[in-house]
Design a protein around this motif. Structure first.
Motif, short mmCIF file in Angstrom:
data_model
loop_
_atom_site.label_atom_id
_atom_site.label_comp_id
_atom_site.label_asym_id
_atom_site.label_seq_id
_atom_site.Cartn_x
_atom_site.Cartn_y
_atom_site.Cartn_z
N UNK A 300 5.03 2.72 10.22
CA UNK A 300 4.90 1.31 9.35
C UNK A 300 3.60 1.18 8.45
N UNK A 301 3.09 0.72 9.70
CA UNK A 301 1.71 0.46 9.76
C UNK A 301 0.24 1.72 9.01
N UNK A 302 0.78 2.66 9.97
CA UNK A 302 0.34 4.25 9.38
C UNK A 302 0.31 4.37 8.22
N UNK A 303 1.70 4.09 7.30
CA UNK A 303 2.32 4.34 5.61
C UNK A 303 1.29 4.15 5.01
N UNK A 304 0.98 2.71 5.41
CA UNK A 304 0.45 1.66 4.26
C UNK A 304 -1.19 1.48 4.58
N UNK A 305 -1.54 2.83 5.75
CA UNK A 305 -3.05 2.27 5.35
C UNK A 305 -2.97 3.65 4.70
N UNK A 306 -2.47 4.29 5.11
CA UNK A 306 -2.59 5.76 4.25
C UNK A 306 -2.36 6.05 2.41
N UNK A 307 -1.69 5.30 2.35
CA UNK A 307 -1.47 4.72 1.23
C UNK A 307 -2.71 3.46 0.63
N UNK A 308 -2.64 3.14 1.09
CA UNK A 308 -4.59 2.32 0.55
C UNK A 308 -5.73 3.03 0.49
N UNK A 309 -5.74 4.05 1.33
CA UNK A 309 -7.28 4.92 1.40
C UNK A 309 -6.92 5.57 0.21
N UNK A 310 -5.66 5.93 -0.04
CA UNK A 310 -5.93 7.06 -1.40
C UNK A 310 -6.58 6.33 -2.66
N UNK A 311 -6.93 4.72 -2.57
CA UNK A 311 -6.29 3.89 -3.65
C UNK A 311 -8.13 2.83 -3.58
N UNK A 312 -8.27 2.73 -2.40
CA UNK A 312 -8.93 1.46 -1.54
C UNK A 312 -10.37 2.10 -1.07
N UNK A 313 -11.21 1.07 -1.03
CA UNK A 313 -12.59 1.89 -0.33
C UNK A 313 -12.00 1.46 1.03
#
Length: 410
Positions: A300-313
């Motif tokens: 779950x943490x990986x999914x959250x961070x992957x999605x965040x990395x697509x939009x946030x520096x």
């Protein structure tokens, strides 16, 4: 609007509407987020990277990479990956690595008939090594946010960085073999030694930085200053660093540092406010109630961070998500250093995932391709990086063995 304005503006509105604090808490918390001795390493490492770029380092590293593996099938593509790993150990920035290495190797690859999309994707992904191989700006940020040793984070990034480098070398070779991209002419032992000799000063920099930290000679922040002095000396030894280039490097570094620091200040304000609201504790309680276990949490943490990395520096993502995810990770028994490497690898992937993949924008400018074309070409490489992420997540010793070895030796 810029990510720093969005974060700081929205948090300021929330603070004003909450009535919990006076509005004066906004500048206070932005200042507190920046008032950290370890954070001083960031502008110095940024400056060292700029000095290395204008000091003739990238050209010598590229010659050494070409001499080492340029004769193999897809030699230029593989040299782009290997040279990016070398340069990543100097710059600490993904975008800087793409720009410095890509500005030379991308035209060379296109001239030898490499597909433009593959060329751009290969260099974009190779540039992501800039935030994994130490010294790395995101590793420093995580160390500050998580209150762990920056030196441990640097050592923990070594083997994951090597793993990702090897996987990208294999990917470049497989694609090049399939498309029949011929290598360069094989050089002799004398030429290889000459290329190595001319690049040895650049290759020694990470050795001096990490060796000095763990030899007790200087702290990570002091190591960044040493890197700056060393970069100036190397630039003058190579006779590539003029007074004009020195001034330009200082100016460019000031702008880059200001951008990073504004994001850090805004993200620090946001992190402070969500902590006041108790959001991390509430999320941890909710996650625990789901009975996911450590495997479920990591996924779950990986999914959250992957999605965040697509939009946030990356800098903002680290300061936003460390207060939220790290307490849960430690509650599940994860080592904070291991979790930090997982986070940074996720955000490295974010550098090459649209719509806000910074490396893709740099490569698009160098190759004159549309973002749509590069985004399609980079998908197979992202698949390789996801496999690497799974290995880094599942094998803690890949990150922790080297720090534990040095700690035991100390």
């Amino acid at each position: 609007m810029p990510i720093a304005v969005a974060i700081a503006g929205s948090t300021t509105l929330a603070v004003g509407a909450s009535g919990i604090f006076g509005i004066e808490v906004v500048p206070q918390q932005i200042f507190n987020a920046l008032n950290s001795f370890p954070l001083m390493a960031i502008p110095f490492f940024i400056l060292a990277g700029h000095l290395m770029q204008v000091g003739g380092i990238s050209e010598r590293l590229i010659r050494f990479g070409n001499a080492l593996i340029g004769h193999m099938t897809g030699g230029l593509a593989m040299a782009a990956v290997l040279t990016s790993m070398f340069f990543a150990a100097i710059s600490g920035s993904g975008a800087a690595t793409v720009a410095a290495i890509g500005s030379i190797l991308i035209p060379a690859m296109l001239a030898r008939g490499y597909d433009r999309g593959f060329t751009a994707a290969n260099q974009s992904v190779a540039g992501a090594l800039g935030v994994i191989i130490p010294p790395s700006i995101p590793l420093i940020l995580y160390a500050v946010a998580a209150n762990v040793s920056a030196g441990d984070m640097f050592l923990a990034g070594v083997f994951p960085g090597v793993l990702i480098t090897l996987s990208l070398l294999i990917m470049a070779y497989v694609v090049s073999r399939k498309r029949r991209y011929a290598g360069l002419e094989r050089v002799g032992g004398r030429e290889l030694f000459t290329a190595f000799r001319k690049s040895i000063l650049a290759l020694l920099m990470p050795v001096i930085v990490l060796g000095g930290i763990y030899g007790g000679v200087f702290t990570p922040t002091e190591a960044a200053v040493v890197a700056v002095v060393y970069s100036v000396l190397v630039g003058f030894v190579y006779r590539q660093l003029s007074l004009r280039k020195l001034v330009d490097a200082f100016a460019d570094s000031a702008v880059t540092s200001a951008i990073v620091m504004i994001v850090i200040g805004a993200a620090g304000l946001f992190a402070f406010y969500i902590n006041v609201l108790g959001a991390p504790a509430q999320l941890a309680e909710a996650m625990t109630s789901l009975n996911l276990g450590i495997v479920g949490f990591v996924i779950l943490a990986n999914v959250i961070l992957l999605i965040a990395g697509m939009f946030i520096e990356a800098a903002a993502a680290i300061l936003i998500f460390v207060p939220i995810l790290l307490p849960m990770a430690t509650a599940f028994g994860m080592d904070p250093v291991h979790f930090g490497i997982i986070m940074v690898v996720n955000l490295a992937i974010g550098l090459v995932t649209p719509p806000v993949g910074l490396n893709l924008f740099v490569a698009a400018d160098l190759t004159k391709l549309s973002m749509g074309r590069i985004s399609k070409a980079v998908l197979p490489f992202i698949g390789v990086l996801l496999v690497d992420l799974a290995l880094v997540s599942a094998l803690p010793q890949l990150s922790l063995w080297l720090p534990s070895l040095v700690s035991t030796a100390g």
